[in-house]
Every structure is written in C-alpha cells, then in structure tokens.
Design a protein around this motif. Structure first.
Motif, PDB file in Angstrom:
ATOM      1  N   LEU A  40       0.838  -1.194   0.000  1.00  0.00           N
ATOM      2  CA  LEU A  40       0.000   0.000   0.000  1.00  0.00           C
ATOM      3  C   LEU A  40       0.873   1.244   0.000  1.00  0.00           C
ATOM      4  O   LEU A  40       1.994   1.244   0.513  1.00  0.00           O
ATOM      5  N   ARG A  41       0.342   2.334  -0.535  1.00  0.00           N
ATOM      6  CA  ARG A  41       1.029   3.618  -0.530  1.00  0.00           C
ATOM      7  C   ARG A  41       0.464   4.486   0.590  1.00  0.00           C
ATOM      8  O   ARG A  41      -0.746   4.504   0.824  1.00  0.00           O
ATOM      9  N   ALA A  78      -8.896  -6.308   3.993  1.00  0.00           N
ATOM     10  CA  ALA A  78      -9.608  -6.119   2.725  1.00  0.00           C
ATOM     11  C   ALA A  78      -8.620  -6.029   1.560  1.00  0.00           C
ATOM     12  O   ALA A  78      -8.858  -6.579   0.478  1.00  0.00           O
ATOM     13  N   TRP A  79      -7.512  -5.330   1.769  1.00  0.00           N
ATOM     14  CA  TRP A  79      -6.476  -5.216   0.742  1.00  0.00           C
ATOM     15  C   TRP A  79      -5.849  -6.577   0.440  1.00  0.00           C
ATOM     16  O   TRP A  79      -5.729  -6.982  -0.721  1.00  0.00           O
ATOM     17  N   PHE A  80      -5.486  -7.304   1.474  1.00  0.00           N
ATOM     18  CA  PHE A  80      -4.874  -8.613   1.267  1.00  0.00           C
ATOM     19  C   PHE A  80      -5.856  -9.590   0.622  1.00  0.00           C
ATOM     20  O   PHE A  80      -5.450 -10.447  -0.173  1.00  0.00           O
ATOM     21  N   ASP A  81      -7.146  -9.486   0.959  1.00  0.00           N
ATOM     22  CA  ASP A  81      -8.138 -10.342   0.307  1.00  0.00           C
ATOM     23  C   ASP A  81      -8.112 -10.156  -1.202  1.00  0.00           C
ATOM     24  O   ASP A  81      -8.177 -11.127  -1.966  1.00  0.00           O
ATOM     25  N   ARG A  82      -8.027  -8.892  -1.637  1.00  0.00           N
ATOM     26  CA  ARG A  82      -8.062  -8.616  -3.092  1.00  0.00           C
ATOM     27  C   ARG A  82      -6.808  -9.114  -3.789  1.00  0.00           C
ATOM     28  O   ARG A  82      -6.882  -9.800  -4.807  1.00  0.00           O
ATOM     29  N   VAL A  83      -5.645  -8.798  -3.242  1.00  0.00           N
ATOM     30  CA  VAL A  83      -4.420  -9.148  -3.961  1.00  0.00           C
ATOM     31  C   VAL A  83      -4.081 -10.627  -3.791  1.00  0.00           C
ATOM     32  O   VAL A  83      -3.733 -11.321  -4.763  1.00  0.00           O
ATOM     33  N   ILE A 114       4.228  -8.864   4.591  1.00  0.00           N
ATOM     34  CA  ILE A 114       5.266  -8.061   5.241  1.00  0.00           C
ATOM     35  C   ILE A 114       4.676  -6.683   5.511  1.00  0.00           C
ATOM     36  O   ILE A 114       4.639  -5.812   4.637  1.00  0.00           O
ATOM     37  N   GLY A 115       4.182  -6.459   6.739  1.00  0.00           N
ATOM     38  CA  GLY A 115       3.540  -5.185   7.049  1.00  0.00           C
ATOM     39  C   GLY A 115       2.313  -4.986   6.188  1.00  0.00           C
ATOM     40  O   GLY A 115       1.351  -5.758   6.253  1.00  0.00           O
ATOM     41  N   ASP A 116       2.357  -3.958   5.333  1.00  0.00           N
ATOM     42  CA  ASP A 116       1.239  -3.688   4.423  1.00  0.00           C
ATOM     43  C   ASP A 116       1.491  -4.266   3.034  1.00  0.00           C
ATOM     44  O   ASP A 116       0.755  -3.954   2.098  1.00  0.00           O
TER      45      ASP A 116
END
Length: 364
Positions: free
Chosen positions: A190-191, A211-216, A231-233
């Motif tokens: 993430l940025r 939610a971010w990890f679910d998508r990627v 690793i973190g985000d």
C-alpha cells in the motif's frame, strides 16, 4: 482375543493411511468383506482452518467412490450448511443414499471429535450395530493420527501457503535445506500506509489491511500463484515456472495483478461511499531465479525466498511512486509475454548492479 480382519487392519496398518478419504474407503470395503450390509459411509473431522470448520468425506459402497463436502465457519463463506451441527452433511447424504437408518458414532468423548456414520439397504441388526461400534472404537487411534496430520498440514498451509507447507513437511527441519527455482514474482504494498495508520484506529486499520490482502492474495491464488510472505502492508508472491517455458507463469502473474487492480477499484469505490480514503498501492512483477527454503537461526527457522530476483522485484516496487504508476514490469518478465506493455525506459535500482528495463500496463 480373535480380531476380525477389519479390526486387525485398524490396529496394525490403518495409522499409515495417507488421508481420510482412503481410510474411509478402506474401512468401508473391509466391513463389507466382513459381511456388513453397507450402502455408504461418512467421516467428519473438525479442522483448524481460517475458512473451513469441518471436512466430511462421503463413501459409496457400490462404486468405492469418495467425495468431499466442506462446512465453512460462520464468519467465512456463506455456504449452505456452514452453521450446521457436526456430521450433518454426512447424515443428510447418507439418508438420501439408502432406505436404512443412519448409524453414527462419535470417536472419543469430545462432542467435536471425529464422527463415523454408516447406512445400509435396511436397518442394521443389533449384532451389526455392535460391530460398527466396535470398529469405531478401534478406529480411534488411526483417526487421532490422521487428525494430528490434518491439523499440522492445515496450520502450515494457513501460515506458509500450500506449496511451501508441502516442502516443509517433506524436508528435514534444518538450515541450508532448499532449492533454486525459477518463478514470476509479484511484490505489492500500500502507498501512504504509515500516514494512514497514524490517523486510523487499529481495528479499522486491520480491517483495511485484511480487505487489501483479500483482493491481492485472492487474485494471486486464483491464477495459480502462492503468497510467500505478508510483510507489514505488503506481500511477496510467486508463480513457479512449470516446464521449460516461463510464459504461463508470467501471464498468470500479469492476470493476477490486473484482477487485483479491479478488486481494489471496487473496494476503493465502496470505501469512498463510507467516507473513507482510498487505498492506493504499487505492484512490481519480475521473472528470475530464487532460493526457496529454510533460513534462520539454528533453532528458529523461516521458510522463505531469497536471491537477486527477490531483491530486484522489491526495488522495482519502490519505483511505482516516483514513476506515478500502480504496476511496473521488469524487462525480464516483459520478454516472456505477448501481453501489450508500455516501455518506461531503463532505470537504476538501488543496490542492483545493472539497470533494469521497466514497463507498465497500457492503461496504467
């Protein structure tokens, strides 16, 4: 004490059965050979898994075929039977298989222990029911071993990924154990995560990360890749090359990152409707060799990937912000795909000896 062939097998050999499906099929076939009128059987195990609460194997005596049914945790997938009692999937299936009554026993004293259910073309006699109960008692030890293996495998797959878990289970627990593989690598993060985490409550931040990890990660897994590390985000994922040509692995990595972008666009739209900020990210793709295996202290190991390719894809990911692109592709991966890409020139990456040709997606 004279044991039947079924009970002798349960004592002497069943512990070595490779999986629950084979144990159920072998046990059912042996009971039939001993004269029990079985039409089918069901074996249910509770497993520690982020999504799956129970696994049930269903055996049909006529064909010897075994199929599997899954029961999902209440907070996971909205699947039929997800909140049903243990063994319910097997019970329903057996009821529809034959005209007899389901005979079911729980192994051990725990209510969530393994359960074995059987059905025949007619109700079982008292002697037949006693034989089935006896078989369940003798099955306790092999089922305990099977459950322990399933628990270990499920835990390793949840924390390491399926391929890495298989490697850990197959190899000795020592440093310097690994192999060099070629793979398409995906590094994404993430940025503005630090600033966002400073301004966001921890629970809301964890929800955003999930939610971010679910998508990627969902996109990676959908196209045959595997997440090696969170690793973190950010995350590191691989698409191992199978065979002599890396083209399929490279194309799969490109499709995965495109799917992740589509998923994140939908998520950002939903977050904006809720008055939340979007979650911009950067991702880099590269093709190369890496050492995949054990690394760490003498008594504390990690299973990971290291090497020049890992270093390069990490540094390439860092160029997303200065170049104003969400996705960057190395020249090595671009050379192995026919997907349309846009050249961004050659760039020097910090700590990497040779400059890297960089590409991006056409609409990026």
């Amino acid at each position: 004490m004279q044991l039947s062939s079924t009970l002798s097998w349960l004592v002497d050999a069943a512990t070595e059965t490779p999986g629950a499906d084979r144990l159920l099929a072998e046990l059912g076939a042996r009971l039939v050979a001993d004269g029990l009128p079985l039409a089918g059987g069901a074996l249910t195990l509770t497993v520690p898994h982020p999504l799956i609460a129970r696994r049930t194997w269903l055996w049909r005596a006529e064909s010897g075929e075994v199929i599997e049914a899954l029961g999902f945790v209440a907070a996971g997938l909205d699947a039929v039977g997800g909140a049903s009692p243990p063994g319910d999937a097997g019970r329903r299936w057996l009821t529809g298989l034959a005209a007899g009554l389901v005979h079911e026993n729980t192994v051990g004293s725990r209510p969530d222990g393994p359960s074995l259910g059987w059905i025949g073309p007619r109700p079982f006699t008292l002697d037949e029911a006693n034989e089935l109960r006896q078989a369940v008692r003798f099955a306790a030890a092999p089922l305990a071993a099977l459950t322990a293996r399933a628990t270990l495998t499920a835990a390793l797959e949840a924390y390491l990924g399926r391929r890495s878990a298989a490697q850990v289970l197959a190899g000795p627990l020592r440093r310097d154990i690994g192999e060099t593989i070629q793979a398409a690598l995906l590094c994404a993060d993430l940025r503005g995560f630090t600033a966002l985490s400073e301004a966001t409550e921890p629970a809301a931040m964890i929800a955003a990360l999930d939610a971010w990890f679910d998508r990627v990660a969902g996109a990676v897994h959908a196209f045959g890749g595997e997440v090696l590390k969170f690793i973190g985000d950010g995350l590191l994922a691989i698409f191992p090359v199978v065979g002599e040509s890396p083209r399929d692995a490279c194309n799969a990595a490109l499709r995965a990152v495109s799917a992740a972008r589509a998923g994140m666009a939908h998520l950002d739209q939903e977050r904006r409707r809720q008055g939340l900020s979007a979650l911009p990210f950067g991702a880099a793709l590269h093709l190369g060799e890496m050492l995949w295996g054990n690394i760490g202290a003498a008594d504390r190991l990690d299973f990971t990937a290291i090497g020049r390719a890992v270093n390069l894809v990490s540094r390439l990911s860092g160029l997303c912000r200065p170049l104003g692109k969400a996705v960057l592709v190395s020249g090595a991966l671009a050379a192995e795909t026919e997907a349309p890409l846009v050249a961004l020139g050659t760039h020097v990456l910090r700590g990497i000896a040779s400059p890297c040709a960089v590409f991006t997606l056409p609409d990026n």
